[in-house]
Design an enzyme around this catalytic site. Structure first.
Site: not given
Ligand code: THU
Length: 138
Positions: A43-45, A56
């Site tokens: 995940n990349i925020e 994913e």
């Molecule tokens: N997130 C994912 O990368 N995949 C998931 O299946 C659930 C949530 C990430 C999004 C966000 O960066 C962090 O987790 C918190 O929700």
């Protein structure tokens, strides 16, 4: 072909590259292609929140942009950043819909439970009665 346990381990490794300063929730994914290639993602925020992307989708978009559309399995590992995975992190609804675009009903999603454990759910169970490409591309 790589085994589920190994795919889960790759998702856990990818999780280490998560950029999640806002949620502090680190997620990694590993997508196995039919040709045996594995694409990983994290995940990349973003400070503006909206542009953030899940692990994913990072993995799926990497694969599609490199010419793969035929997928065999996905592994996901998530949990508080800086700690090992302790419980399953099921894919969010948006990622399920993106999987639906490319994957069949029986596509397996392996969710790490930590300590080498995992559980598998198929896409049909994760996203029942879904809207599919077939409905739109008549
Ligand atoms: N997130 C994912 O990368 N995949 C998931 O299946 C659930 C949530 C990430 C999004 C966000 O960066 C962090 O987790 C918190 O929700």
């Amino acid at each position: 072909m790589i085994k589920p346990k190994e795919l889960v381990a790759l998702a856990e490794q990818a999780r280490e590259r998560s950029y999640c300063p806002y949620s502090r929730f680190a997620v990694g994914a590993a997508l196995l292609c039919a040709d045996g290639t594995v694409f990983t993602g994290c995940n990349i925020e973003n400070a503006a929140f909206g542009p953030s992307v899940c692990a994913e989708r990072t993995a799926i978009f990497k694969a599609v942009s490199e010419g793969r559309r035929d997928f065999a399995a996905l592994a996901v590992a998530g949990g508080p950043a800086g700690s090992p995975v302790e419980r399953e992190c099921p894919p969010c609804g948006v990622c399920r819909q993106v999987l639906r675009e490319f994957c069949a009903d029986d596509f397996p999603v392996y969710m790490s439970g930590g300590n080498g454990t995992y559980r598998m759910l198929r896409l049909s169970r994760l996203l029942p009665a879904s809207f599919r490409a077939e409905e739109q591309l008549l």
